[in-house]
Design a protein around this motif. Structure first.
Motif, PDB file in Angstrom:
ATOM      1  N   VAL A 134      82.142  21.410  36.258  1.00 33.69           N
ATOM      2  CA  VAL A 134      82.717  21.819  35.552  1.00 33.69           C
ATOM      3  C   VAL A 134      83.936  22.461  36.025  1.00 33.69           C
ATOM      4  N   PRO A 135      85.358  21.807  35.416  1.00 32.59           N
ATOM      5  CA  PRO A 135      86.525  20.907  35.746  1.00 32.59           C
ATOM      6  C   PRO A 135      86.716  22.595  36.511  1.00 32.59           C
ATOM      7  N   PRO A 136      87.266  22.323  37.791  1.00 31.92           N
ATOM      8  CA  PRO A 136      88.341  23.824  37.523  1.00 31.92           C
ATOM      9  C   PRO A 136      89.458  24.403  36.980  1.00 31.92           C
ATOM     10  N   ALA A 137      89.889  23.148  36.116  1.00 31.01           N
ATOM     11  CA  ALA A 137      91.191  23.871  35.164  1.00 31.01           C
ATOM     12  C   ALA A 137      90.734  24.660  33.901  1.00 31.01           C
ATOM     13  N   LEU A 138      88.980  24.467  33.911  1.00 35.79           N
ATOM     14  CA  LEU A 138      88.711  24.913  32.545  1.00 35.79           C
ATOM     15  C   LEU A 138      89.025  26.600  33.011  1.00 35.79           C
ATOM     16  N   PHE A 139      87.512  26.975  34.409  1.00 35.90           N
ATOM     17  CA  PHE A 139      87.569  28.077  34.252  1.00 35.90           C
ATOM     18  C   PHE A 139      88.252  28.308  35.725  1.00 35.90           C
ATOM     19  N   ALA A 140      89.484  28.923  36.183  1.00 37.44           N
ATOM     20  CA  ALA A 140      90.529  28.987  37.343  1.00 37.44           C
ATOM     21  C   ALA A 140      89.352  29.783  38.376  1.00 37.44           C
ATOM     22  N   PHE A 141      89.241  31.126  38.198  1.00 39.54           N
ATOM     23  CA  PHE A 141      88.698  31.687  39.294  1.00 39.54           C
ATOM     24  C   PHE A 141      87.013  32.403  38.477  1.00 39.54           C
ATOM     25  N   GLU A 142      86.829  33.212  39.722  1.00 37.05           N
ATOM     26  CA  GLU A 142      85.160  33.802  39.488  1.00 37.05           C
ATOM     27  C   GLU A 142      85.930  35.064  38.266  1.00 37.05           C
ATOM     28  N   ALA A 143      84.786  35.063  37.274  1.00 36.15           N
ATOM     29  CA  ALA A 143      85.040  35.962  36.506  1.00 36.15           C
ATOM     30  C   ALA A 143      83.655  36.408  35.015  1.00 36.15           C
ATOM     31  N   THR A 144      84.243  37.135  34.089  1.00 40.16           N
ATOM     32  CA  THR A 144      83.369  37.090  33.091  1.00 40.16           C
ATOM     33  C   THR A 144      84.027  36.289  32.080  1.00 40.16           C
ATOM     34  N   TRP A 145      84.098  35.206  31.377  1.00 41.12           N
ATOM     35  CA  TRP A 145      84.256  34.956  30.086  1.00 41.12           C
ATOM     36  C   TRP A 145      83.740  34.985  29.044  1.00 41.12           C
ATOM     37  N   LEU A 146      84.553  34.724  27.927  1.00 41.18           N
ATOM     38  CA  LEU A 146      84.165  35.410  26.754  1.00 41.18           C
ATOM     39  C   LEU A 146      84.541  34.925  25.341  1.00 41.18           C
ATOM     40  N   GLY A 147      83.841  34.257  24.569  1.00 42.33           N
ATOM     41  CA  GLY A 147      84.409  34.166  23.454  1.00 42.33           C
ATOM     42  C   GLY A 147      83.894  34.078  22.402  1.00 42.33           C
ATOM     43  N   ALA A 148      85.071  34.131  20.734  1.00 49.17           N
ATOM     44  CA  ALA A 148      84.622  34.158  19.465  1.00 49.17           C
ATOM     45  C   ALA A 148      83.965  32.735  19.143  1.00 49.17           C
ATOM     46  N   MET A 149      83.452  33.073  18.300  1.00 45.53           N
ATOM     47  CA  MET A 149      83.342  31.255  16.917  1.00 45.53           C
ATOM     48  C   MET A 149      83.068  32.199  16.359  1.00 45.53           C
ATOM     49  N   VAL A 150      83.409  32.020  15.161  1.00 38.62           N
ATOM     50  CA  VAL A 150      83.238  32.829  13.622  1.00 38.62           C
ATOM     51  C   VAL A 150      83.509  31.742  12.790  1.00 38.62           C
ATOM     52  N   PRO A 151      83.169  30.375  12.359  1.00 36.20           N
ATOM     53  CA  PRO A 151      83.580  29.537  11.638  1.00 36.20           C
ATOM     54  C   PRO A 151      83.217  30.128   9.860  1.00 36.20           C
ATOM     55  N   LYS A 152      84.491  29.104   8.882  1.00 38.35           N
ATOM     56  CA  LYS A 152      85.072  29.663   8.156  1.00 38.35           C
ATOM     57  C   LYS A 152      84.051  29.620   7.403  1.00 38.35           C
ATOM     58  N   ARG A 153      82.849  28.550   7.690  1.00 34.61           N
ATOM     59  CA  ARG A 153      81.370  28.299   6.536  1.00 34.61           C
ATOM     60  C   ARG A 153      80.839  29.418   6.336  1.00 34.61           C
ATOM     61  N   TRP A 154      80.523  30.344   7.257  1.00 35.10           N
ATOM     62  CA  TRP A 154      80.345  31.824   7.501  1.00 35.10           C
ATOM     63  C   TRP A 154      81.076  32.522   6.782  1.00 35.10           C
ATOM     64  N   ALA A 155      81.988  32.723   7.070  1.00 37.29           N
ATOM     65  CA  ALA A 155      82.330  34.213   6.812  1.00 37.29           C
ATOM     66  C   ALA A 155      83.911  33.068   6.090  1.00 37.29           C
ATOM     67  N   ARG A 156      84.319  33.199   4.938  1.00 42.62           N
ATOM     68  CA  ARG A 156      85.067  32.942   4.012  1.00 42.62           C
ATOM     69  C   ARG A 156      86.614  33.355   4.174  1.00 42.62           C
ATOM     70  N   ARG A 157      85.935  34.594   4.090  1.00 42.70           N
ATOM     71  CA  ARG A 157      87.514  35.542   4.338  1.00 42.70           C
ATOM     72  C   ARG A 157      88.020  35.487   5.536  1.00 42.70           C
ATOM     73  N   ALA A 158      89.527  35.528   5.882  1.00 51.04           N
ATOM     74  CA  ALA A 158      90.048  36.026   7.079  1.00 51.04           C
ATOM     75  C   ALA A 158      89.795  36.836   7.612  1.00 51.04           C
ATOM     76  N   VAL A 159      90.052  37.809   6.946  1.00 51.12           N
ATOM     77  CA  VAL A 159      90.186  39.430   6.848  1.00 51.12           C
ATOM     78  C   VAL A 159      88.078  39.825   7.878  1.00 51.12           C
ATOM     79  N   THR A 160      87.505  39.514   7.065  1.00 54.93           N
ATOM     80  CA  THR A 160      85.648  39.283   7.867  1.00 54.93           C
ATOM     81  C   THR A 160      85.697  38.712   8.402  1.00 54.93           C
ATOM     82  N   ARG A 161      86.322  37.433   9.148  1.00 55.62           N
ATOM     83  CA  ARG A 161      86.456  36.579  10.713  1.00 55.62           C
ATOM     84  C   ARG A 161      86.432  37.574  11.457  1.00 55.62           C
ATOM     85  N   ASN A 162      88.050  38.171  11.103  1.00 59.56           N
ATOM     86  CA  ASN A 162      88.739  38.815  11.992  1.00 59.56           C
ATOM     87  C   ASN A 162      87.774  40.304  12.516  1.00 59.56           C
ATOM     88  N   ALA A 163      87.637  40.982  11.421  1.00 58.89           N
ATOM     89  CA  ALA A 163      86.521  42.237  11.747  1.00 58.89           C
ATOM     90  C   ALA A 163      85.308  41.814  12.539  1.00 58.89           C
TER      91      ALA A 163
END
Length: 160
Positions: free
Chosen positions: A54-83
């Protein structure tokens, strides 16, 4: 809890593997090395592969990291994706104490029926998303418990 922001961070977390799924979501986890410095373990035998680095530049320090992926393919409207993203981060904050030090990505993997959820940001949709996310994080917690128990039993067996 820190948020994933860059494409390489998301790619690394997704490469870690899927640990839980529901009808609409998948949770991916990449366990970070203990020192988060990206040092890899040397192969112990002639046929062994080195551990993933795991390159050190990706996760600079030991912690819990979280990301959310809501593709346009499954939620067409930006309002829905953001919600949906807001619900992901809110539910993850409730489960932060149960999440290990790792990079996590919650990915929407199928659409919510537009006939059932007419309004893109309705309370009904938000409640359905929240309920399914609670189920997703409960499954992830349940799936990670046996692995921890096995490691503890293995360590006890080695010390005896």
């Amino acid at each position: 809890m820190h948020r994933l922001k860059t494409r390489p961070q998301f790619q690394a977390a997704m490469a870690g593997g899927t640990i839980a799924r529901t009808a609409h979501f998948a949770l991916h986890r990449l366990v970070l090395p203990a020192n988060a410095s990206g040092s890899d373990a040397a192969p112990s035998g002639p046929g062994d592969q080195p551990a993933k680095v795991v390159p050190p530049a990706l996760f600079a320090f030991e912690a819990t990291w979280l990301g959310a992926m809501v593709p346009k393919r499954w939620a067409r409207r930006a309002v829905t994706r953001n919600a949906i993203k807001r619900q992901i981060y809110a539910v993850a904050a409730l489960h932060e104490a149960q999440l290990p030090v790792a990079a996590h990505v919650v990915r929407l993997r199928s659409t919510f029926d537009r006939k059932q959820f007419i309004s893109p940001s309705s309370d009904v949709l938000k409640q359905a998303v929240r309920a399914e996310l609670m189920q997703l994080f409960a499954r992830a917690h349940k799936n990670s418990l046996p692995a921890k128990a096995e490691r503890n039993e293995g360590a006890k067996a080695l010390s005896v």
